[in-house]
Design a protein around this motif. Sequence first.
Motif, mmCIF file in Angstrom:
data_model
loop_
_atom_site.group_PDB
_atom_site.id
_atom_site.type_symbol
_atom_site.label_atom_id
_atom_site.label_comp_id
_atom_site.label_asym_id
_atom_site.label_seq_id
_atom_site.Cartn_x
_atom_site.Cartn_y
_atom_site.Cartn_z
ATOM 1 N N ASP A 434 104.357 94.776 45.359
ATOM 2 C CA ASP A 434 103.124 94.350 46.033
ATOM 3 C C ASP A 434 101.791 94.533 45.363
ATOM 4 N N SER A 435 101.734 95.586 44.532
ATOM 5 C CA SER A 435 100.404 95.831 43.783
ATOM 6 C C SER A 435 100.306 94.673 42.813
ATOM 7 N N LEU A 436 101.542 94.515 42.134
ATOM 8 C CA LEU A 436 101.460 93.477 41.149
ATOM 9 C C LEU A 436 101.033 92.133 41.669
ATOM 10 N N ARG A 437 101.556 91.653 42.969
ATOM 11 C CA ARG A 437 101.034 90.220 43.521
ATOM 12 C C ARG A 437 99.769 90.601 43.717
ATOM 13 N N ALA A 438 99.169 91.440 44.188
ATOM 14 C CA ALA A 438 97.547 91.574 44.533
ATOM 15 C C ALA A 438 96.812 91.523 43.162
ATOM 16 N N ASN A 439 97.340 91.870 42.015
ATOM 17 C CA ASN A 439 96.648 92.125 40.735
ATOM 18 C C ASN A 439 96.675 90.666 40.124
ATOM 19 N N ILE A 440 97.571 89.770 40.190
ATOM 20 C CA ILE A 440 97.767 88.607 39.737
ATOM 21 C C ILE A 440 97.483 87.317 40.512
ATOM 22 N N GLY A 441 97.821 87.611 41.770
ATOM 23 C CA GLY A 441 97.558 86.518 42.693
ATOM 24 C C GLY A 441 99.184 85.827 42.850
ATOM 25 N N ASP A 442 98.970 85.095 44.128
ATOM 26 C CA ASP A 442 100.289 84.651 44.419
ATOM 27 C C ASP A 442 100.902 83.554 43.688
ATOM 28 N N GLU A 443 100.077 82.588 42.896
ATOM 29 C CA GLU A 443 100.617 81.583 42.120
ATOM 30 C C GLU A 443 101.246 82.307 40.761
#
Length: 495
Positions: A434-443
């Motif tokens: 979840d943190s990684l997704r917030a860090n780099i964005g959904d795309e």
Amino acid sequence: MHNAQRTILLSILMLSLIMAAALFSGCSPNGDSQKLSSYTIDVTYNDNQKALAGKMTLDYRNNYDVELGELAFHLYPAAYREGARFKPVDTQDIAQAYPNGENFGGITVPSVLLGGKEAEHRLGGQDDDILYVTLKNALMPGASVKIEMTFNVSIPNMRHRFGWFDKTVNLGNFYPIACVYENGAFVTDPYYAWGDPFYSECANYTVSITAPAKFTAATSGRVETEYAGTEHVKSTSVIEKARDFAVVLGEFSQKEAVTSDGVKVLYYYHDDPTPELSLAAALDSVKTFSNLFGGYPYKTFSTVQTAFLNGGMEYPGLTYISDRLSGELYREVIIHEAAHQWWYGGVGNNQVKHAWVDEALAEYSTTLFYEKNPSYNVTYNKRIADALSNYTIYCDLYKNRPDFSTSMNRRLPDFRGALEYTCMTYIKGQIMMDSLRANIGDEAFFAGLKNYFSDNLYGVGSPELLCAAFETASKKQLAPFFTAWADGKIQVFAN
């Protein structure tokens, strides 16, 4: 594997706080099936003796860059024998695993042939659970050798991956399977009581099983031939590029459906009041994860309700779902185990050395499933909030212990027990994703998941390869992020 303890962890930890309880003391990527080893296995199940008599022919191909003078095979049923050094279940789980009292199983290999002649072989490993076969001539890279074995297996009366109970017989990890060779040696880890202590590479399987007529065989792979007599049934199943092969025998009812891509989804059950909902969860999982990560790796997917200690267990093309569960939790386990068809089945990893890789991905994939399927009435935010709360409570409860650690980057035996393993692989792993997704964005995040799957399909993944997939997608340097999370340097707090 889905551990039911993970889902009810919050209540367990709250009870622990109140009572001050003690702590629960590669095959080539995109592999060409013609270049893989091939197993042909024929087993007969004796229901009176609760035993298997098997024959196996292995066309073993040396896909390593070194010559091999011997081969090594895991004998996983050896962990179930009396006197085994490494037990298949933790001490605290014995009563639940053996409702009728602790008993034992095991495996013997009476003969090993090379070129039709008896081959030199011996038992070894930390628990006499590795079969070493000496080759007459060194096997060069790219060359193959045919090995024939007979093996006899006794099945314990227990609720586990390998065991019989009530109306089901679980045959997970039941046959001799080739050890992975890496870093100059065969990987010969024993059977550990928590986690999934298995590591193998892809091969092709043709497996025939003969059983009494009352049984239906749910198997990895597609059933190609089937014979039903008055006393016995025999089915032959085939699966290519599979990491291993499992069978569940049972007195099942069955439902099935087919995806638009032609994947046959089967559901085997013996006590499910809403089987149509269970089949739908399996079918929706295959559809959702195929869209998110890449096409389902096999032609069939079987979900099997069976006697099992934990929540569920994954094998290529087949998953166990514990008949101790029901309702929404039962369907959650169906979804989690289906995710393992991508993260373990399609893309493998060393589950002893890097257990968090496939479990973090499978657990977070379950959360993504709910995000993409709102009709299941479970929200993404609720799943992440529960993970943060459970993890924080765990850390608050045990942070003053001198051996307290939040490292994910541990081998299975280095965890203090099943609860710590669950917190650091499933729960913290999901929070990390979840943190990684917030860090780099959904795309970039979803592109990274697709990269990891496509780049390593039928191969062996790793933390480094997972990081590389997301670095490629995001064009960011993410090694410090992954290292900090895996080594326990990140502090996690619930809001």
